[in-house]
Design a protein around this motif. Structure first.
Motif, PDB file in Angstrom:
ATOM      1  N   GLU A 174       0.840  -1.194   0.000  1.00 53.61           N
ATOM      2  CA  GLU A 174       0.000   0.000   0.000  1.00 53.61           C
ATOM      3  C   GLU A 174       0.878   1.248   0.000  1.00 53.61           C
ATOM      4  N   VAL A 175       0.645   2.120  -0.979  1.00 48.86           N
ATOM      5  CA  VAL A 175       1.458   3.321  -1.172  1.00 48.86           C
ATOM      6  C   VAL A 175       0.529   4.534  -1.271  1.00 48.86           C
ATOM      7  N   PRO A 176       0.843   5.636  -0.589  1.00 45.03           N
ATOM      8  CA  PRO A 176       0.021   6.843  -0.738  1.00 45.03           C
ATOM      9  C   PRO A 176       0.117   7.404  -2.155  1.00 45.03           C
ATOM     10  N   TYR A 177      -0.948   8.065  -2.600  1.00 46.36           N
ATOM     11  CA  TYR A 177      -0.943   8.705  -3.906  1.00 46.36           C
ATOM     12  C   TYR A 177      -1.599  10.076  -3.817  1.00 46.36           C
TER      13      TYR A 177
ATOM     14  N   LYS B 237       3.563   8.262  -3.971  1.00 47.98           N
ATOM     15  CA  LYS B 237       4.605   8.795  -3.090  1.00 47.98           C
ATOM     16  C   LYS B 237       5.317   7.616  -2.431  1.00 47.98           C
ATOM     17  N   ILE B 238       6.492   7.292  -2.972  1.00 46.68           N
ATOM     18  CA  ILE B 238       7.212   6.096  -2.543  1.00 46.68           C
ATOM     19  C   ILE B 238       8.310   6.475  -1.555  1.00 46.68           C
ATOM     20  N   SER B 239       8.276   5.885  -0.382  1.00 44.12           N
ATOM     21  CA  SER B 239       9.293   6.156   0.633  1.00 44.12           C
ATOM     22  C   SER B 239      10.584   5.422   0.300  1.00 44.12           C
TER      23      SER B 239
ATOM     24  N   LYS C 116      11.680   1.771  -1.954  1.00 44.23           N
ATOM     25  CA  LYS C 116      12.052   2.210  -3.298  1.00 44.23           C
ATOM     26  C   LYS C 116      12.556   1.048  -4.149  1.00 44.23           C
ATOM     27  N   SER C 117      13.318   0.152  -3.570  1.00 40.95           N
ATOM     28  CA  SER C 117      13.887  -0.958  -4.332  1.00 40.95           C
ATOM     29  C   SER C 117      12.829  -1.959  -4.785  1.00 40.95           C
ATOM     30  N   GLU C 118      11.657  -1.963  -4.147  1.00 37.16           N
ATOM     31  CA  GLU C 118      10.599  -2.898  -4.493  1.00 37.16           C
ATOM     32  C   GLU C 118       9.723  -2.403  -5.653  1.00 37.16           C
ATOM     33  N   ILE C 119       9.779  -1.107  -5.948  1.00 40.45           N
ATOM     34  CA  ILE C 119       8.900  -0.513  -6.951  1.00 40.45           C
ATOM     35  C   ILE C 119       9.660  -0.326  -8.262  1.00 40.45           C
TER      36      ILE C 119
ATOM     37  N   ILE D 287      15.497  11.366  -8.120  1.00 40.17           N
ATOM     38  CA  ILE D 287      15.831  12.130  -6.914  1.00 40.17           C
ATOM     39  C   ILE D 287      14.570  12.292  -6.066  1.00 40.17           C
ATOM     40  N   PRO D 288      14.645  12.075  -4.758  1.00 40.73           N
ATOM     41  CA  PRO D 288      13.465  12.260  -3.900  1.00 40.73           C
ATOM     42  C   PRO D 288      13.068  13.727  -3.793  1.00 40.73           C
ATOM     43  N   ASP D 289      11.798  13.967  -3.464  1.00 38.59           N
ATOM     44  CA  ASP D 289      11.304  15.333  -3.334  1.00 38.59           C
ATOM     45  C   ASP D 289      11.580  15.879  -1.942  1.00 38.59           C
ATOM     46  N   GLU D 290      10.969  17.037  -1.623  1.00 36.06           N
ATOM     47  CA  GLU D 290      11.227  17.672  -0.325  1.00 36.06           C
ATOM     48  C   GLU D 290      10.696  16.847   0.834  1.00 36.06           C
ATOM     49  N   ALA D 291       9.742  15.954   0.571  1.00 37.53           N
ATOM     50  CA  ALA D 291       9.220  15.069   1.630  1.00 37.53           C
ATOM     51  C   ALA D 291      10.011  13.773   1.717  1.00 37.53           C
TER      52      ALA D 291
END
Length: 239
Positions: free
Chosen positions: A60-63, A152-154, A158-161, A189-193
């Motif tokens: 489950e990933v936020p979107y 929004k992938i933490s 990241k390696s799983e997606i 590159i990750p965002d500000e979050a």
């Protein structure tokens, strides 16, 4: 009478030879071999099905749903006297002049950034004095909003997606059977979050009806039944 019957039965059994009694008391080898073979075949079939049958695993990933606005405000960049090109709502093309703000010998033109219908701010009319930052008009786009579904992938998953993975949207308002898409690309590159953004390819009619944020199920791998069971047992044991 009962004693006579008992004696008769005992005599009947005693008349049988030792070989006959042994056969009657043991299962024939052929029957035993056939039964064992059938049992082994059933076990082998179940094992083959267990290793062949794949069970999906989801994360489950936020979107969020992003999109350009259908209306754009035209803001004055300087103070002066405003001169509107038209006084009534009208069609306008990208690059057309909406209004001119004059301050002395200086003239600043407000240009439409999109094609659509322009509506003047009814608080002002041609010849009024305005200040910098006042909204002169708004342009309603003729184009459909360019909606995008972004996961929004933490960092820890990241390696799983990966690109091409199948996703389903989980919301009360959406039928999960229809809200299906695929990951098109993932930011490097990750965002500000501190999250990586993954753009999802999905029909626009589904995206525009989704809530602005929620959770999506990402099908990140498939496992056979035995692997799934053993992994669940190991997880339960550690917990």
């Amino acid at each position: 009478m009962e004693e006579e019957k008992k004696i008769f039965i005992d005599k009947g059994l005693s008349l049988r030879s030792e070989e006959v009694n042994e056969v009657m008391g043991n299962v024939p080898h052929r029957v035993f071999r056939i039964g064992t073979f059938i049992f082994i075949c059933i076990v082998a079939l179940l094992v083959a099905i267990g290793y062949t049958l794949q069970v999906p695993n989801y994360i489950e990933v936020p979107y969020i749903v992003s999109g350009n606005t259908s209306a754009i405000g035209i803001v004055s960049k300087n103070a002066g006297i405003v001169m509107f090109r038209y006084n009534q709502p009208h069609n306008i093309n990208e690059g057309d002049t909406i209004a001119t703000v004059m301050n002395g010998n200086d003239s600043v033109y407000s240009i439409s950034p999109i094609r659509g219908i322009v509506e003047n701010n009814f608080l002002y009319t041609t010849g009024d004095n305005i200040v910098r930052g006042d909204t002169l008009a708004r342009v309603i786009s003729c184009e459909l909003p360019n909606y995008r579904l972004i996961l929004k992938i933490s960092r820890n998953i990241k390696s799983e997606i990966l690109c091409g993975m199948k996703i389903k949207i989980i919301t009360k308002e959406t039928m999960t059977e229809n809200a299906v898409g695929y990951i098109k690309k993932i930011s490097v590159i990750p965002d500000e979050a501190n999250c990586y953004n993954a753009v999802v390819e999905m029909p626009i009619n589904i995206i525009q009806n989704l809530p602005r944020f929620g959770k999506a199920r990402v099908l990140y791998k498939q496992e056979n039944v035995f692997t799934k069971i053993f992994a669940h047992r190991n997880k339960s044991a550690f917990e």
